[in-house]
Design an enzyme around this catalytic site. Structure first.
Site, PDB file in Angstrom:
ATOM      1  N   CYS A  86     -28.224 -70.952   5.965  1.00 12.23           N
ATOM      2  CA  CYS A  86     -28.850 -71.780   4.932  1.00 12.23           C
ATOM      3  C   CYS A  86     -30.328 -72.018   5.260  1.00 12.23           C
ATOM      4  O   CYS A  86     -31.125 -71.094   5.186  1.00 12.23           O
ATOM      5  CB  CYS A  86     -28.063 -73.078   4.747  1.00 12.23           C
ATOM      6  SG  CYS A  86     -28.405 -73.921   3.177  1.00 12.23           S
ATOM      7  N   HIS A 181     -22.598 -71.531   3.929  1.00 10.55           N
ATOM      8  CA  HIS A 181     -22.169 -72.186   5.172  1.00 10.55           C
ATOM      9  C   HIS A 181     -20.851 -71.572   5.661  1.00 10.55           C
ATOM     10  O   HIS A 181     -19.777 -71.942   5.183  1.00 10.55           O
ATOM     11  CB  HIS A 181     -21.995 -73.691   4.950  1.00 10.55           C
ATOM     12  CG  HIS A 181     -23.292 -74.425   4.825  1.00 10.55           C
ATOM     13  ND1 HIS A 181     -23.976 -74.911   5.914  1.00 10.55           N
ATOM     14  CD2 HIS A 181     -24.052 -74.720   3.740  1.00 10.55           C
ATOM     15  CE1 HIS A 181     -25.100 -75.491   5.513  1.00 10.55           C
ATOM     16  NE2 HIS A 181     -25.170 -75.387   4.195  1.00 10.55           N
ATOM     17  N   GLU A 183     -19.378 -72.136   8.396  1.00  5.86           N
ATOM     18  CA  GLU A 183     -18.647 -73.057   9.274  1.00  5.86           C
ATOM     19  C   GLU A 183     -17.666 -73.950   8.534  1.00  5.86           C
ATOM     20  O   GLU A 183     -16.769 -74.530   9.152  1.00  5.86           O
ATOM     21  CB  GLU A 183     -19.637 -73.919  10.075  1.00  5.86           C
ATOM     22  CG  GLU A 183     -20.417 -74.937   9.267  1.00  5.86           C
ATOM     23  CD  GLU A 183     -21.693 -74.403   8.621  1.00  5.86           C
ATOM     24  OE1 GLU A 183     -22.564 -75.221   8.281  1.00  5.86           O
ATOM     25  OE2 GLU A 183     -21.811 -73.160   8.453  1.00  5.86           O
TER      26      GLU A 183
END
Length: 525
Positions: A86, A181, A183
């Protein structure tokens, strides 16, 4: 000889994203050690850390602002793979000659990324195939700015309808940027993508497991402590319990645990702690019964922060008194975990605000001439729990809901009195017991009861009663930064209310808290 579990390591540079610690936890789950540092780290610090790869986190700033954070130039000349996430992708693009602009079409939430070019980062990783025959990834976006031109030596790997450069890559230098993202769990293949980067592209070996962490910790503890004695404040919470078990395995009876019963614990908790650690595991425990001392110090005090500080101060006084009696002790052990270290570093640099003071962090007197032992300081909470299981601690203890350091001192609103604590303990035990019986305990993130210092009229039989009010609180959350109130079944709440009012003499009314966080906090004080 134990393997060096820190040999392969990933450096994560933090640009301020709410998900940065989650990135680190995901890397650890892969089995590779990583550390989280502020973005303005020096070249010398990076060289000394000697990472196998670097991840640039997301962040709330805009790279279009002249004073926005930038990655150190050395990141791109160190010769190791780099993954920008990002904001991390945006600063990578800008610093290497690309362009970033603000966008009228902001992307927040679910998006589909279409793979345009093969890349080592996402080869054979996909969620679906679109009608054009392209591999598609279901991802989670959270960005306003976007890369509008990639550096000249990069290629476009993937895009969305509104984001032309969702993944970019320089395969030769092993530099990669993803605008989403990986994660978060909403990015379905996110963990596979991170595994590809860490294990394959960075060539890290997965050595970071509960068993190897324990083995490494024991070796290091024995080297640090030698033949000396250690003292530990044992609360019965996860961190101090796992610290105690690690030290016990490393040095045996040279560990003395001080258990302070402050009168602010849950029902029967003191007996349970003493039975488990003293009788079952054979630890050397000093039991300090100090309810009267804590309640005397809290008398007349109703301000939450003042109560926290008093509880912390009295604990330190008592612990100091016991430590002075242990003439052989040379070391103080603490259950500091990695998020505490990160938070303390942020506070030291002025990048964090104190919302609630932690009664057990940095609270011990400077004049105590003891060395500090912190065997958990590299570990996240989920890692501590896994290690606890490996060490033989029961699942129910390791995975029970969070309990504040000041205990019932901040769950009794206003002034803390023994009567209030006794009533609250019994009411809370009923609530938790019913949650277990209804198979709801593990479906909520935290549940507890709060004592309200107000009286309410009730009717019992033919008579009226004028007794106290308690509030039930249950929330659902992923990270405890935000939370939703739990929609528990009405019949369940009714059953809990009836039991509390009928079984706890002194409580006449039960209410249920339906406040989210924000605007409310999870705890009332």
């Amino acid at each position: 000889m134990t393997k060096n579990i820190h040999k392969h390591r990933i450096l994560i540079l933090d640009f301020g994203s709410q998900y940065t610690q989650l990135v680190a936890r995901r890397v650890r789950e892969i089995g590779v050690y990583c550390e989280l540092w502020a973005w303005d780290v020096t070249e010398d610090q990076i060289r000394e850390f000697n990472p196998s790869g670097i991840i640039l986190s997301g962040g709330p700033e805009s790279t279009t602002e002249h004073d926005s954070p930038r990655a150190p130039d050395y990141v791109f000349t160190a010769g190791v793979p780099v993954l920008g996430v990002c904001y991390g992708m945006q600063t990578m693009a800008m610093q290497l000659g690309g362009k970033v602009e603000g966008s009228n079409q902001r992307e927040f939430g679910y998006a589909q990324v279409e793979i345009k070019t093969d890349s080592a980062l996402i080869r054979d990783i996909k969620d679906a195939i679109n009608p054009a025959g392209e591999a598609v990834l279901d991802v989670w976006m959270s960005h306003g700015d976007k890369v509008t031109a990639i550096p000249s030596d990069f290629v476009t790997v993937a895009s969305t309808d509104t984001c032309p450069f969702a993944i970019m890559a320089n395969e030769e230098k092993r530099f990669y940027g993803v605008q989403f993202h990986p994660e978060v769990t909403h990015t379905k293949q996110g963990q596979r993508l991170l595994e590809r980067f860490v294990l394959d592209i960075c060539a890290c070996e997965a050595l970071w497991t509960p068993a190897t962490i324990i083995e490494d910790a024991i070796v290091r503890l024995r080297e640090q402590i030698g033949e000396d004695h250690v003292i530990l404040g044992l609360s019965g919470g996860v961190d101090s319990s796992v610290t105690a078990m690690l030290l016990h395995r490393a040095i045996g009876k040279r560990l003395t645990c001080v258990f302070v019963d402050n009168g602010l614990l849950r029902l029967n908790e003191a007996d349970q702690v003493l039975e488990m650690f003293g009788d079952k595991f054979g630890l050397n425990i000093v039991h300090v019964a100090a309810e009267d001392r804590f309640l005397a110090a809290l008398a007349g005090v109703d301000e939450p922060e003042a109560k926290r500080k008093i509880i912390g101060r009295v604990f330190v006084e008592l612990f100091d008194e016991e430590a002075c009696k242990q003439e052989q002790v040379k070391w103080l052990a603490q259950g500091t975990i990695y998020p505490d270290v990160i938070e303390s570093a942020a506070s030291a640099t002025g990048k964090a605000h104190v919302i609630k003071s932690h009664h057990n962090v940095g609270g011990l007197p400077k004049e105590m001439k003891l060395g500090l032992v912190e065997p958990l300081k590299e570990l996240f909470k989920d890692e501590v729990r896994k290690i606890g299981l490996e060490l033989g601690l029961p699942y129910d203890m390791l995975y029970r809901h969070p309990f504040p350091g000041p205990g019932l001192g901040v769950r009794v609103l206003g002034e803390v009195k023994k009567e209030y604590c006794d009533l609250l303990r019994r009411a809370d035990a009923i609530f938790i017991e019913e949650l277990h019986k209804a198979d709801l305990y593990n479906k909520v993130s935290q549940a507890f009861t709060v004592f309200l210092p107000v009286r309410s009229v009730g009717v019992m039989g033919d008579g009226r009663k004028y007794d106290w009010v308690v509030s039930l609180r249950a929330v659902e959350t992923i990270d405890f930064m935000t939370a939703h109130w739990a929609h528990l079944p009405y019949d369940f709440l009714g059953r809990v209310s009836n039991r509390i009012i009928n079984e706890v003499n002194g409580i006449s009314r039960v209410v249920y808290d339906i406040s989210g966080k924000p605007p409310a906090t999870i705890e009332w004080e």
